[in-house]
Every structure is written in C-alpha cells, then in structure tokens.
Design a protein around this motif. Structure first.
Motif, PDB file in Angstrom:
ATOM      1  N   LEU A  65       1.419  -3.706   3.135  1.00 16.87           N
ATOM      2  CA  LEU A  65       1.467  -2.861   4.329  1.00 16.87           C
ATOM      3  C   LEU A  65       2.786  -3.048   5.082  1.00 16.87           C
ATOM      4  CD1 LEU A  65      -2.197  -3.212   5.637  1.00 16.87           C
ATOM      5  CD2 LEU A  65      -1.183  -1.303   4.382  1.00 16.87           C
ATOM      6  N   THR A  66       3.324  -4.256   5.067  1.00 19.38           N
ATOM      7  CA  THR A  66       4.630  -4.500   5.691  1.00 19.38           C
ATOM      8  C   THR A  66       5.715  -3.723   4.949  1.00 19.38           C
ATOM      9  OG1 THR A  66       3.860  -6.704   6.285  1.00 19.38           O
ATOM     10  CG2 THR A  66       6.216  -6.291   6.486  1.00 19.38           C
ATOM     11  N   CYS A  67       5.604  -3.674   3.634  1.00 19.16           N
ATOM     12  CA  CYS A  67       6.553  -2.879   2.835  1.00 19.16           C
ATOM     13  C   CYS A  67       6.427  -1.401   3.168  1.00 19.16           C
ATOM     14  CB  CYS A  67       6.317  -3.087   1.340  1.00 19.16           C
ATOM     15  SG  CYS A  67       6.831  -4.679   0.727  1.00 19.16           S
ATOM     16  N   VAL A  68       5.197  -0.927   3.334  1.00 19.70           N
ATOM     17  CA  VAL A  68       4.978   0.485   3.664  1.00 19.70           C
ATOM     18  C   VAL A  68       5.674   0.810   4.986  1.00 19.70           C
ATOM     19  CG1 VAL A  68       3.246   2.208   4.323  1.00 19.70           C
ATOM     20  CG2 VAL A  68       2.830   0.704   2.372  1.00 19.70           C
ATOM     21  N   HIS A  75      13.024   5.727   5.660  1.00 15.40           N
ATOM     22  CA  HIS A  75      13.076   7.142   5.260  1.00 15.40           C
ATOM     23  C   HIS A  75      11.691   7.760   5.514  1.00 15.40           C
ATOM     24  CE1 HIS A  75      14.327  10.716   3.194  1.00 15.40           C
ATOM     25  NE2 HIS A  75      13.585  10.501   2.131  1.00 15.40           N
ATOM     26  N   PRO A  76      11.481   8.350   6.710  1.00 22.83           N
ATOM     27  CA  PRO A  76      10.155   8.870   7.070  1.00 22.83           C
ATOM     28  C   PRO A  76       9.590   9.916   6.113  1.00 22.83           C
ATOM     29  CG  PRO A  76      11.553   8.736   9.005  1.00 22.83           C
ATOM     30  CD  PRO A  76      12.433   8.449   7.812  1.00 22.83           C
ATOM     31  N   ALA A  77      10.440  10.615   5.380  1.00 24.01           N
ATOM     32  CA  ALA A  77       9.938  11.637   4.455  1.00 24.01           C
ATOM     33  C   ALA A  77       9.556  11.062   3.088  1.00 24.01           C
ATOM     34  CB  ALA A  77      10.992  12.732   4.276  1.00 24.01           C
ATOM     35  N   MET A  78       9.761   9.762   2.883  1.00 24.59           N
ATOM     36  CA  MET A  78       9.437   9.140   1.604  1.00 24.59           C
ATOM     37  C   MET A  78       7.927   9.253   1.357  1.00 24.59           C
ATOM     38  SD  MET A  78      10.044   5.194   0.319  1.00 24.59           S
ATOM     39  CE  MET A  78      11.651   5.166   1.055  1.00 24.59           C
ATOM     40  N   GLN A  79       7.574   9.626   0.138  1.00 25.25           N
ATOM     41  CA  GLN A  79       6.167   9.719  -0.245  1.00 25.25           C
ATOM     42  C   GLN A  79       5.758   8.372  -0.832  1.00 25.25           C
ATOM     43  OE1 GLN A  79       5.355  13.188  -2.588  1.00 25.25           O
ATOM     44  NE2 GLN A  79       6.452  14.521  -1.184  1.00 25.25           N
ATOM     45  N   ILE A  80       4.908   7.672  -0.103  1.00 27.05           N
ATOM     46  CA  ILE A  80       4.516   6.312  -0.464  1.00 27.05           C
ATOM     47  C   ILE A  80       3.049   6.306  -0.880  1.00 27.05           C
ATOM     48  CG2 ILE A  80       4.326   3.930   0.341  1.00 27.05           C
ATOM     49  CD1 ILE A  80       6.366   4.769   2.592  1.00 27.05           C
ATOM     50  N   ILE A  89     -11.816   0.364   3.326  1.00 22.33           N
ATOM     51  CA  ILE A  89     -11.552   1.444   4.274  1.00 22.33           C
ATOM     52  C   ILE A  89     -10.501   1.012   5.286  1.00 22.33           C
ATOM     53  CG2 ILE A  89     -12.577   2.834   6.111  1.00 22.33           C
ATOM     54  CD1 ILE A  89     -15.162   2.828   4.411  1.00 22.33           C
ATOM     55  N   ASN A  90     -10.596  -0.229   5.774  1.00 20.22           N
ATOM     56  CA  ASN A  90      -9.635  -0.710   6.777  1.00 20.22           C
ATOM     57  C   ASN A  90      -8.202  -0.662   6.274  1.00 20.22           C
ATOM     58  OD1 ASN A  90     -11.649  -1.210   8.623  1.00 20.22           O
ATOM     59  ND2 ASN A  90     -11.830  -3.372   8.112  1.00 20.22           N
ATOM     60  N   THR A  91      -7.970  -1.174   5.063  1.00 19.60           N
ATOM     61  CA  THR A  91      -6.599  -1.171   4.553  1.00 19.60           C
ATOM     62  C   THR A  91      -6.128   0.239   4.226  1.00 19.60           C
ATOM     63  OG1 THR A  91      -7.391  -1.713   2.329  1.00 19.60           O
ATOM     64  CG2 THR A  91      -6.622  -3.548   3.713  1.00 19.60           C
ATOM     65  N   ALA A  95      -2.814   1.727   5.905  1.00 26.21           N
ATOM     66  CA  ALA A  95      -1.725   2.193   5.039  1.00 26.21           C
ATOM     67  C   ALA A  95      -1.284   3.602   5.431  1.00 26.21           C
ATOM     68  CB  ALA A  95      -2.157   2.155   3.576  1.00 26.21           C
ATOM     69  N   ILE A  96      -2.243   4.470   5.693  1.00 28.44           N
ATOM     70  CA  ILE A  96      -1.922   5.845   6.090  1.00 28.44           C
ATOM     71  C   ILE A  96      -1.245   5.858   7.457  1.00 28.44           C
ATOM     72  CG2 ILE A  96      -2.879   8.136   6.595  1.00 28.44           C
ATOM     73  CD1 ILE A  96      -2.941   7.256   3.561  1.00 28.44           C
ATOM     74  N   LYS A  97      -1.745   5.055   8.396  1.00 27.60           N
ATOM     75  CA  LYS A  97      -1.129   4.980   9.729  1.00 27.60           C
ATOM     76  C   LYS A  97       0.311   4.492   9.658  1.00 27.60           C
ATOM     77  CE  LYS A  97      -5.145   3.969  12.660  1.00 27.60           C
ATOM     78  NZ  LYS A  97      -5.756   2.906  13.493  1.00 27.60           N
ATOM     79  N   LEU A  98       0.602   3.582   8.716  1.00 28.39           N
ATOM     80  CA  LEU A  98       1.946   3.008   8.606  1.00 28.39           C
ATOM     81  C   LEU A  98       2.913   3.893   7.830  1.00 28.39           C
ATOM     82  CD1 LEU A  98       0.956  -0.713   8.062  1.00 28.39           C
ATOM     83  CD2 LEU A  98       2.074   0.268  10.078  1.00 28.39           C
TER      84      LEU A  98
END
Length: 178
Positions: A65-68, A75-80, A89-91, A95-98
C-alpha cells in the motif's frame, strides 16, 4: 517498444515476478521490476511507468500500500493493480483510496491483470458469478498463507497444517515455478 507501455512490477517472489515479467514482455510491454519500496523510488527517478502491478505483502512485512501511494503521487494517471494472496475488504478499500485502479486476489494471471488495466471505472452490470476455485488452488493458498505466517519455516508450517514435513516439502516442490 511503445513508450506508453511501460510497466512496473513490484513483487518480492522472484519466480512469480520472473513469470509476470516474461508474460508482459511477450505482450509488448517494457517491464521494470522492483522488490521493495526503495527500489521503486530509485526507478521512479528515471522512469514514469503508465502501469504498475504491486504485491500487497512484500518481504519484511512491508506493505504494498505504501508503494501504491508512492506510485500514485509520482504519476496520478498510472493504472495500478494490487495483487494479493491475502485478500480482505479493508485492504481492497485502502488500495483503491490510495490510487489503485483494481485489486485482484492471487492466483491471477496476465489476462486478469491486463483486463484490470482496462477496467478502471466501475460498472453496474458486474457478473456476480466468479470462476470456481479448485480444491488444489484453495489448498495451495492456505499452504502459502501458513508459510508466510511462519516466515517460511517448513517444519512449523507443516505442524500448523497438520501434515508431515516431507509431505509439505513434496507439495512445495510440485508448485515451484520454473
């Protein structure tokens, strides 16, 4: 190779990373590989990937998640796409929020990951039936989970799984990716 097909794979499992790298290279991606957040930061000094595949759990209990977050800030447009053998569910929500566009449970193949790159926006007509998971896949996931919990101590993992150490060693030998 097209410059807009630069992919970063953040995965500490060498065999799985090698398999992913080869598979994406065959699909005309230029692939970079990192095993830690420090390596990611070094690669980002010279490259700006458009795609990233990040393992949720890295060596030393480091969080993908830190990497995400780092990749999304670069690069905000990067597709991760986040991959994990320990889906929750929590992770997934974090992940989506980050900044991740998708969150996939292992085992996922290259087709699944590439489809996730193309499926950024949500869709209401989601197919609720998932492909069936085989008993062998469930067994392998449980073995991998226990191995991770025991820091890959085969004797302790075998004890927790209720099987002989040699039996576990044979199963691991069969699952080895070449």
């Amino acid at each position: 190779m097209q410059p807009d097909r630069l992919l970063l794979i953040v995965e500490d499992d060498a065999a799985f990373a090698r398999t992913l790298c080869r598979s994406f290279e065959r699909r005309s991606y230029q692939v970079l590989h990192a095993t830690s957040l420090d390596e990611v930061r070094e690669l980002l000094k010279q490259h700006t990937p458009q795609f990233a595949v990040v393992d949720l759990k890295l060596n030393g209990n480091a969080s993908g998640l830190t990497c995400v977050r780092t990749l999304h800030e670069h690069h905000p447009a990067m597709q991760i796409v986040v991959l994990t053998g320990f889906a929750s569910i929590n992770t997934a929500v974090e992940a989506i929020k980050l900044g991740a566009c998708q969150y996939l449970a292992k085992p996922s193949n290259t087709d699944d990951i590439e489809a996730a790159f193309g499926h950024v926006a949500g869709k209401e007509e989601m197919d609720m039936t998932n492909r069936a998971t085989s008993i062998k896949t469930l067994e392998w996931e449980r073995i991998h989970q226990v191995l991770a919990e025991t820091d890959f101590n085969i004797s302790e993992a075998a004890r927790r799984l209720g099987m002989h150490r040699r039996t576990l060693a044979r199963k691991l030998e069969k699952q080895r990716v070449k």
